[in-house]
Write a protein that holds these residues in place. Structure first.
Motif, PDB file in Angstrom:
ATOM      1  N   GLY A 133       0.797  -1.221   0.000  1.00  0.00           N
ATOM      2  CA  GLY A 133       0.000   0.000   0.000  1.00  0.00           C
ATOM      3  C   GLY A 133       0.828   1.268   0.000  1.00  0.00           C
ATOM      4  O   GLY A 133       0.479   2.255   0.661  1.00  0.00           O
ATOM      5  N   ILE A 134       1.933   1.274  -0.753  1.00  0.00           N
ATOM      6  CA  ILE A 134       2.863   2.402  -0.747  1.00  0.00           C
ATOM      7  C   ILE A 134       2.604   3.298  -1.958  1.00  0.00           C
ATOM      8  O   ILE A 134       2.578   2.830  -3.097  1.00  0.00           O
ATOM      9  CB  ILE A 134       4.317   1.902  -0.762  1.00  0.00           C
ATOM     10  N   PRO A 192       7.091  -0.917 -16.728  1.00  0.00           N
ATOM     11  CA  PRO A 192       7.373  -0.030 -15.596  1.00  0.00           C
ATOM     12  C   PRO A 192       6.206   0.174 -14.641  1.00  0.00           C
ATOM     13  O   PRO A 192       6.397   0.646 -13.520  1.00  0.00           O
ATOM     14  CB  PRO A 192       7.750   1.287 -16.279  1.00  0.00           C
ATOM     15  N   GLY A 193       4.992  -0.170 -15.052  1.00  0.00           N
ATOM     16  CA  GLY A 193       3.844   0.022 -14.169  1.00  0.00           C
ATOM     17  C   GLY A 193       3.917  -0.861 -12.939  1.00  0.00           C
ATOM     18  O   GLY A 193       4.454  -1.977 -12.986  1.00  0.00           O
ATOM     19  N   HIS A 194       3.390  -0.371 -11.839  1.00  0.00           N
ATOM     20  CA  HIS A 194       3.475  -1.114 -10.581  1.00  0.00           C
ATOM     21  C   HIS A 194       2.724  -2.438 -10.624  1.00  0.00           C
ATOM     22  O   HIS A 194       2.987  -3.321  -9.806  1.00  0.00           O
ATOM     23  CB  HIS A 194       2.941  -0.251  -9.431  1.00  0.00           C
ATOM     24  N   ASP A 195       1.796  -2.592 -11.555  1.00  0.00           N
ATOM     25  CA  ASP A 195       1.029  -3.836 -11.670  1.00  0.00           C
ATOM     26  C   ASP A 195       1.359  -4.617 -12.947  1.00  0.00           C
ATOM     27  O   ASP A 195       0.628  -5.544 -13.311  1.00  0.00           O
ATOM     28  CB  ASP A 195      -0.476  -3.546 -11.646  1.00  0.00           C
ATOM     29  N   GLU A 196       2.449  -4.267 -13.600  1.00  0.00           N
ATOM     30  CA  GLU A 196       2.809  -4.942 -14.847  1.00  0.00           C
ATOM     31  C   GLU A 196       3.729  -6.125 -14.550  1.00  0.00           C
ATOM     32  O   GLU A 196       4.946  -5.975 -14.403  1.00  0.00           O
ATOM     33  CB  GLU A 196       3.472  -3.969 -15.808  1.00  0.00           C
ATOM     34  N   PHE A 197       3.122  -7.315 -14.454  1.00  0.00           N
ATOM     35  CA  PHE A 197       3.850  -8.543 -14.163  1.00  0.00           C
ATOM     36  C   PHE A 197       3.462  -9.628 -15.155  1.00  0.00           C
ATOM     37  O   PHE A 197       2.378  -9.609 -15.736  1.00  0.00           O
ATOM     38  CB  PHE A 197       3.533  -9.048 -12.746  1.00  0.00           C
TER      39      PHE A 197
END
Length: 344
Positions: free
Chosen positions: A54-55, A212-217
């Protein structure tokens, strides 16, 4: 195309490689502000636990950027960077300068240690135990096998593990103690675990960043554990795995793996976590950085970054009064479970 097993082993090899050669960052000048922006941007692009923790990383940048200027001395600048990285609450995050290395300690410092090796060596074995590499082992008075694996930083060959397990051929159960094991190489943990499975099993999952997105996995790739090859010892009798908060990184991974096996029971305290494959780079000013880049999940796709919890029935702390009497409360609890046929 690499198999899932090959992927996890390749990732482990990358971790080893980056210990000696780091990715260099382009387009940032060698100044405090340049190094600050380089560090923040690389975390923004590659760190893997923003969502789970949650950062708001942009908000963190906006709080710390005004504290950085090119007139700051090296140590003052280091302290600002260290404080910013502590916001991630991640034991795999380190900033290394010639004069210091940052390290987030609160992942274990706010918890009881729950382990004293001297108690076991003296009061349970009278110092009469065997040592082999990172392992201490011996037979407890109740004819129960005991193995303490200090660290997965060094490997033991399958023949060495065979020899240890064969010492307990007449034991009804085995206690494996990985309290204070701060991790090491995942492949070494796999080698040990292969002696406890009789067929190939999915031990967990790993993802890697695809953008680069925080949810790009990527999609989760299964981590497979194969049984040790024919002719080696496989242990199928009950196992109790002892853990504490200082069970971290590769030992945290080993806990999740072993806990998924039908004959294994975790006893003690929640592990310390450390479920991200580390990635290393060098800042423009020459300082090194390491951080979690590839998340690892358990067999049910639960994130293990925050630690592996024992079943509430098996959650035990070491009682200081017991310790003063030379007793390890957690180990005694495990012995009692075996004697009363309460383990798997």
């Amino acid at each position: 195309m690499k198999t899932p097993t090959a992927i996890i082993r390749l990732a482990a090899a990358i971790v080893t490689l980056t210990a000696v050669s780091c990715h260099e960052l382009p387009d940032y000048d060698n100044s405090n502000t340049g190094s600050f922006e380089a560090l923040w941007t690389e975390f923004d692009n590659h760190y893997c636990f923003f969502r789970e923790k949650g950062i708001d990383w942009q908000e963190v940048h906006d709080r710390y950027a005004p504290q950085v200027n090119d007139k700051l001395g090296r140590q003052s600048f280091f302290r600002v960077m260290e404080a910013m990285l502590d916001e991630l609450r991640d034991g795999h995050v380190n900033l290394s300068a010639p004069f210091a290395t940052s390290y987030y300690r609160e992942w274990w410092s706010d918890y009881p240690q729950n382990f004293d090796a001297r108690i076991i060596r003296q009061y349970y074995f009278n110092f009469n135990y065997s040592s082999l590499g990172e392992v201490e082992y011996g037979l407890l008075r109740q004819n129960i096998g005991y193995i303490r694996w200090h660290s997965f930083a060094q490997n033991l060959g399958h023949g060495n593990i065979d020899y240890i397990l064969a010492a307990f051929v007449m034991s009804p159960a085995l206690i494996i103690d990985i309290r204070d094991n701060s991790g090491g190489d995942l492949t070494y943990a796999d080698n040990f675990a292969s002696h406890f499975v009789t067929s190939t099993r999915t031990a967990g999952y790993i993802c890697h960043k695809t953008g680069p997105g925080h949810d790009e996995f990527s999609e989760p790739y299964p981590i497979e554990i194969k049984p040790v090859t024919a002719g080696h010892w496989t242990w199928t009798k009950p196992v109790i795995l002892l853990t504490n908060r200082s069970t971290f990184s590769a030992a945290n991974y080993f806990t999740a793996l072993m806990k998924s096996l039908p004959q294994v029971t975790q006893v003690g305290a929640t592990t310390g976590g450390g479920a991200g494959m580390p990635y290393s780079l060098e800042l423009p000013n020459g300082w090194g950085v390491r951080f979690s880049a590839c998340p690892i999940y358990d067999t049910e796709m639960n994130c293990t970054e925050f630690g592996i919890e024992p079943d509430p029935r098996h959650a035990v702390d070491l009682d200081p009064a017991d310790a003063l009497q030379g007793r390890d409360t957690i180990l005694d609890f495990a012995i009692s479970m075996i004697e009363n046929n309460e383990c798997k």
